[in-house]
Scaffold this motif. Structure first.
Motif, short mmCIF file in Angstrom:
data_model
loop_
_atom_site.label_atom_id
_atom_site.label_comp_id
_atom_site.label_asym_id
_atom_site.label_seq_id
_atom_site.Cartn_x
_atom_site.Cartn_y
_atom_site.Cartn_z
N LEU A 28 0.57 -1.24 -0.18
CA LEU A 28 0.22 -0.09 -0.27
C LEU A 28 1.01 0.94 0.39
CD1 LEU A 28 -2.66 -1.16 3.19
CD2 LEU A 28 -3.02 -0.88 0.30
N SER A 29 2.09 1.24 0.38
CA SER A 29 2.94 2.27 0.74
C SER A 29 2.83 2.88 2.00
CB SER A 29 3.42 3.51 -0.57
OG SER A 29 3.78 2.58 -2.13
N PHE A 30 2.76 2.34 2.57
CA PHE A 30 1.57 3.08 3.70
C PHE A 30 3.34 2.36 4.93
CE2 PHE A 30 -2.72 2.65 4.01
CZ PHE A 30 -3.16 3.05 3.15
N PHE A 31 3.37 3.27 5.88
CA PHE A 31 4.63 3.67 7.11
C PHE A 31 4.11 1.99 8.05
CE2 PHE A 31 5.52 3.67 11.40
CZ PHE A 31 7.16 4.50 10.73
N TYR A 32 4.69 0.99 8.55
CA TYR A 32 4.69 -0.03 8.68
C TYR A 32 5.54 0.41 10.45
CZ TYR A 32 6.10 -4.29 11.50
OH TYR A 32 6.08 -5.89 12.33
N GLY A 122 -2.19 9.46 9.02
CA GLY A 122 -2.92 8.30 8.19
C GLY A 122 -1.37 7.51 6.93
N GLY A 123 -2.16 6.27 6.70
CA GLY A 123 -1.56 5.66 5.60
C GLY A 123 -0.29 5.12 6.61
N VAL A 124 -0.80 4.06 7.04
CA VAL A 124 -0.28 3.60 8.39
C VAL A 124 -0.81 1.95 8.36
CG1 VAL A 124 0.63 2.95 10.50
CG2 VAL A 124 0.38 5.34 9.97
#
Ligand code: DC
Length: 230
Positions: A28-32, A122-124
């Protein structure tokens, strides 16, 4: 621009959360965000300094120690006062101590804003025990990843053997059972299934099957957001 969602993954030790959360975040190209690493970092510091069992010592470390989590070129790094402890915190001993101290309310209270801060834009993909229930109750997508004790123990065993750690399968299973008990039965933020979570039992599923199930759930809810952009 819409805020990118927060995806939470809760579940017991050894259910595959880390591997799956990392892969999902990368897809998703999100932060882990590995919140267990925060508890492990505290456990590591306590082990190094010798813990007298008091809450005062934990309060002192909360005040003095700085933990940061980084995603660097696809690698997840844990820094404690600038020292890279990413590998050192991954032992069974540190895992058990992390589980023990995670029942202490002052530590959980200290880490609550630290975790929320990391997901503010967001984006996590956030993994842990209380992600969907306490830390991110408003998360847009929640999963609970489970697996049988036997399956979790043999996965953990193979993982540690691969790393060259001398381990015995039965010991691993007993440690997992102890850790499950501690994590589920503590009075603050115990491990429970969030009411609005999608539950996935990974016992008979491969890592990629689980990731595909999660991606399908996310795409059903965010049909226009594929892939997510800033
Ligand atoms: O996920 P892990 O095995 O690295 O976590 C280590 C311990 O930290 C786990 O047994 C319980 C605790 N923990 C917690 O209480 N809450 C979280 N959100 C993450 C971990």
């Amino acid at each position: 621009m819409n805020r990118r969602p927060v995806v939470t993954i809760d579940g017991p030790a050894g259910a595959g959360k880390s591997t799956i959360s990392k892969l999902l975040a990368s897809r998703l190209s999100f932060f882990y965000l590995d919140t267990g690493a925060l508890y492990r970092a505290f456990a590591y510091r306590l082990k190094c300094e010798g813990w007298d069992g008091t809450e005062q010592k934990i309060a002192d470390i909360c005040r003095e120690m700085k933990v940061s989590l980084k995603n660097e070129a696809g690698r997840f790094r844990v820094l404690v006062d600038g020292e890279d402890v990413s590998e050192k915190i991954r032992t069974e001993e540190i895992g058990l101590l992390a589980s023990k101290i995670s029942a202490i309310p002052l530590l959980r209270k200290h880490l609550l804003p630290v975790q929320r801060e990391m997901a503010v834009v967001g984006g996590v993909v956030a993994e842990g025990r209380d992600m969907g229930t306490v830390v991110f109750p408003e998360a847009e997508i929640k999963f609970f990843l489970d697996a049988s004790v036997g399956e979790r123990a043999s996965r953990r065993y193979l993982e540690l053997v691969e790393k060259g750690q001398p381990v015995i399968l039965k010991d691993i299973e007993n440690d997992l059972i102890r850790r499950d008990c501690q994590d589920r039965e503590r009075s603050v933020a115990p491990l429970t299934v969030p009411t609005d979570a999608v539950v996935i039992d990974s016992s008979d599923k491969s890592v990629s099957q689980v990731v595909e199930i999660m991606i399908a759930v996310i795409e059903r809810r965010y049909p226009l957001a594929k892939p997510f952009s800033e």
